[in-house]
Design a protein around this motif. Structure first.
Motif, mmCIF file in Angstrom:
data_model
loop_
_atom_site.group_PDB
_atom_site.id
_atom_site.type_symbol
_atom_site.label_atom_id
_atom_site.label_comp_id
_atom_site.label_asym_id
_atom_site.label_seq_id
_atom_site.Cartn_x
_atom_site.Cartn_y
_atom_site.Cartn_z
ATOM 1 N N THR A 1 -2.697 3.074 -4.140
ATOM 2 C CA THR A 1 -2.366 2.032 -5.104
ATOM 3 C C THR A 1 -2.963 2.410 -6.458
ATOM 4 O O THR A 1 -3.789 3.320 -6.565
ATOM 5 C CB THR A 1 -2.912 0.658 -4.673
ATOM 6 N N GLN A 2 -2.537 1.679 -7.486
ATOM 7 C CA GLN A 2 -3.023 1.953 -8.837
ATOM 8 C C GLN A 2 -4.547 1.897 -8.887
ATOM 9 O O GLN A 2 -5.171 0.995 -8.333
ATOM 10 C CB GLN A 2 -2.431 0.940 -9.808
ATOM 11 N N GLY A 3 -5.141 2.896 -9.550
ATOM 12 C CA GLY A 3 -6.583 2.965 -9.686
ATOM 13 C C GLY A 3 -7.272 3.792 -8.627
ATOM 14 O O GLY A 3 -8.453 4.127 -8.780
ATOM 15 N N ASP A 4 -6.559 4.124 -7.551
ATOM 16 C CA ASP A 4 -7.155 4.980 -6.526
ATOM 17 C C ASP A 4 -7.424 6.375 -7.084
ATOM 18 O O ASP A 4 -6.695 6.862 -7.964
ATOM 19 C CB ASP A 4 -6.235 5.097 -5.310
ATOM 20 N N VAL A 5 -8.441 7.022 -6.553
ATOM 21 C CA VAL A 5 -8.778 8.394 -6.924
ATOM 22 C C VAL A 5 -8.723 9.250 -5.666
ATOM 23 O O VAL A 5 -9.390 8.944 -4.671
ATOM 24 C CB VAL A 5 -10.180 8.480 -7.562
ATOM 25 N N VAL A 6 -7.923 10.306 -5.720
ATOM 26 C CA VAL A 6 -7.797 11.248 -4.603
ATOM 27 C C VAL A 6 -8.408 12.578 -5.018
ATOM 28 O O VAL A 6 -8.166 13.067 -6.127
ATOM 29 C CB VAL A 6 -6.323 11.449 -4.204
ATOM 30 N N GLU A 7 -9.206 13.144 -4.141
ATOM 31 C CA GLU A 7 -9.745 14.481 -4.331
ATOM 32 C C GLU A 7 -9.354 15.330 -3.133
ATOM 33 O O GLU A 7 -9.412 14.869 -1.988
ATOM 34 C CB GLU A 7 -11.264 14.438 -4.470
ATOM 35 N N VAL A 8 -8.914 16.553 -3.397
ATOM 36 C CA VAL A 8 -8.593 17.495 -2.328
ATOM 37 C C VAL A 8 -9.279 18.813 -2.639
ATOM 38 O O VAL A 8 -9.444 19.193 -3.806
ATOM 39 C CB VAL A 8 -7.068 17.695 -2.158
ATOM 40 N N GLU A 9 -9.676 19.523 -1.587
ATOM 41 C CA GLU A 9 -10.474 20.733 -1.765
ATOM 42 C C GLU A 9 -10.167 21.720 -0.646
ATOM 43 O O GLU A 9 -9.957 21.328 0.508
ATOM 44 C CB GLU A 9 -11.954 20.381 -1.751
ATOM 45 N N ILE A 10 -10.158 23.005 -0.996
ATOM 46 C CA ILE A 10 -10.095 24.081 -0.018
ATOM 47 C C ILE A 10 -11.222 25.053 -0.356
ATOM 48 O O ILE A 10 -11.387 25.449 -1.518
ATOM 49 C CB ILE A 10 -8.742 24.803 -0.019
ATOM 50 N N SER A 11 -11.991 25.429 0.647
ATOM 51 C CA SER A 11 -13.154 26.282 0.417
ATOM 52 C C SER A 11 -12.748 27.575 -0.288
ATOM 53 O O SER A 11 -11.812 28.251 0.119
ATOM 54 C CB SER A 11 -13.839 26.606 1.746
ATOM 55 N N GLY A 12 -13.447 27.880 -1.370
ATOM 56 C CA GLY A 12 -13.198 29.096 -2.127
ATOM 57 C C GLY A 12 -12.073 29.015 -3.126
ATOM 58 O O GLY A 12 -11.937 29.898 -3.993
ATOM 59 N N VAL B 1 -10.319 9.737 -0.499
ATOM 60 C CA VAL B 1 -9.717 8.684 -1.312
ATOM 61 C C VAL B 1 -10.830 7.722 -1.702
ATOM 62 O O VAL B 1 -11.510 7.159 -0.829
ATOM 63 C CB VAL B 1 -8.596 7.939 -0.560
ATOM 64 N N ASN B 2 -11.042 7.593 -2.997
ATOM 65 C CA ASN B 2 -12.123 6.746 -3.521
ATOM 66 C C ASN B 2 -13.466 7.097 -2.886
ATOM 67 O O ASN B 2 -14.293 6.219 -2.580
ATOM 68 C CB ASN B 2 -11.791 5.261 -3.305
ATOM 69 N N GLY B 3 -13.666 8.383 -2.670
ATOM 70 C CA GLY B 3 -14.929 8.875 -2.146
ATOM 71 C C GLY B 3 -15.046 8.852 -0.636
ATOM 72 O O GLY B 3 -16.033 9.375 -0.091
ATOM 73 N N SER B 4 -14.093 8.248 0.063
ATOM 74 C CA SER B 4 -14.141 8.180 1.523
ATOM 75 C C SER B 4 -13.338 9.329 2.137
ATOM 76 O O SER B 4 -12.205 9.583 1.724
ATOM 77 C CB SER B 4 -13.578 6.843 2.030
ATOM 78 N N ALA B 5 -13.932 10.008 3.119
ATOM 79 C CA ALA B 5 -13.289 11.171 3.720
ATOM 80 C C ALA B 5 -12.004 10.773 4.434
ATOM 81 O O ALA B 5 -11.923 9.730 5.092
ATOM 82 C CB ALA B 5 -14.245 11.846 4.694
ATOM 83 N N ARG B 6 -10.991 11.620 4.299
ATOM 84 C CA ARG B 6 -9.713 11.413 4.966
ATOM 85 C C ARG B 6 -9.355 12.606 5.862
ATOM 86 O O ARG B 6 -9.233 12.471 7.058
ATOM 87 C CB ARG B 6 -8.603 11.164 3.937
#
Length: 295
Positions: free
Chosen positions: A265-276, A211-216
């Protein structure tokens, strides 16, 4: 191979990404094989026919594909079957004991969104949460399967999913119900790709979220309580799984529900990833209530 659907919402074209003999990945249109990447395509050995067409050099390269929006890699499923608390650590952070049998619920298919689409936070939401999950795509009808081998044979491939959840709507309290918390528009981004089952080892995939570049979240499918084949077999005892349906296998620990992180909240950026399987990115905005939209 990686199957994708490229284009604006409602006008996506089916495509496949494949490496050439010189090791370069190229994108090819699948219009000559199918109108879309759906259950009918998968059930009719769409994966095998695509491989054969690639080998024969019959597919047209999608040279313009790099500039197009990436949609969900599977057209709207008939059913999205979800598994709750399928990682022991997530069950514990949710305040529950790890289950002894799969916890099963459904999401509406109209929650599906593209992996990079802007994501709406419901107008009255205060506890919107992220969940990276491995998605199983069904490739043939599955009903009362006899064993795990039959279940494996019903899996067409795998996708990345983000099972966005409104916790105040979901959990017990003033009207809290799982269906309410899991049915919100745009709450199931899928993709970017559908990777065929025979090119994936679902037992050791790394799942991560930021979330916003910080690992979760940071876990692997080795920590699943119930693995992919077991889930397909189990669900087939209670429902008919059809080609194109998706099973979301649950999320690891590291969500906002844990109390360790703020909700979205508004403006947050979420990134999710699974290898491959690829990486998603959603920027969140606050959806307006209908009465506000009419002003």
């Amino acid at each position: 191979m990686k199957f994708a659907r490229l284009g604006e919402p409602g006008a996506e074209r089916p495509a496949v990404l494949a490496q050439t003999q010189d090791g370069v990945e190229r994108t090819y249109w699948l219009d000559s094989l199918t109108g879309d990447i759906d259950g009918a395509f998968l059930a009719a050995d769409g994966v095998g026919r695509t491989r054969a067409s690639l080998a024969a050099g019959e597919l047209v390269e999608a040279r313009e594909g790099a500039g197009l929006r990436i949609g969900s890699p599977i057209v709207r499923p008939q059913s999205i079957v979800c598994i709750g608390m399928n990682y022991a650590a997530h069950a514990i952070e949710s305040g529950a004991e790890p289950p002894s049998i799969p916890v099963v619920f459904l999401k509406p298919s109209n929650t599906v969104a593209g992996p990079y689409d802007a994501a709406p936070i419901p107008p009255l939401s205060s506890k919107y949460d992220w969940e990276v999950e491995l998605g199983i795509v069904i490739g043939r009808p599955a009903s009362y399967l006899a064993d795990l081998d039959e279940a494996v044979g019903c899996i067409a491939g795998y996708v990345v999913a983000n099972d966005l959840s409104e916790r105040e709507y979901q959990l017990p309290g003033a009207g809290g119900q799982w269906t309410k918390g899991k049915s919100l528009p745009g709450s199931t981004p899928l993709g970017p790709w559908l990777v065929p089952a025979d090119e994936v080892d679902p037992r050791s995939l790394r799942l991560r979220s930021w979330v916003n570049g910080s690992a979760r979240q940071d876990s692997t499918t080795a920590d699943l309580i119930f693995d992919a084949a077991s889930l397909v077999h189990h669900c087939s005892q209670y429902m008919l799984l059809e080609p194109g349906d998706v099973i979301l296998t649950g999320t690891p620990e590291g969500v906002a529900l844990s109390g360790r992180f703020p909700y979205l909240t508004q403006g947050d950026v979420v990134e999710v990833e699974i290898s491959g399987l690829g990486r998603q990115r959603q920027e969140f905005y606050r959806a307006r209530a209908a009465r506000e939209a009419l002003v």
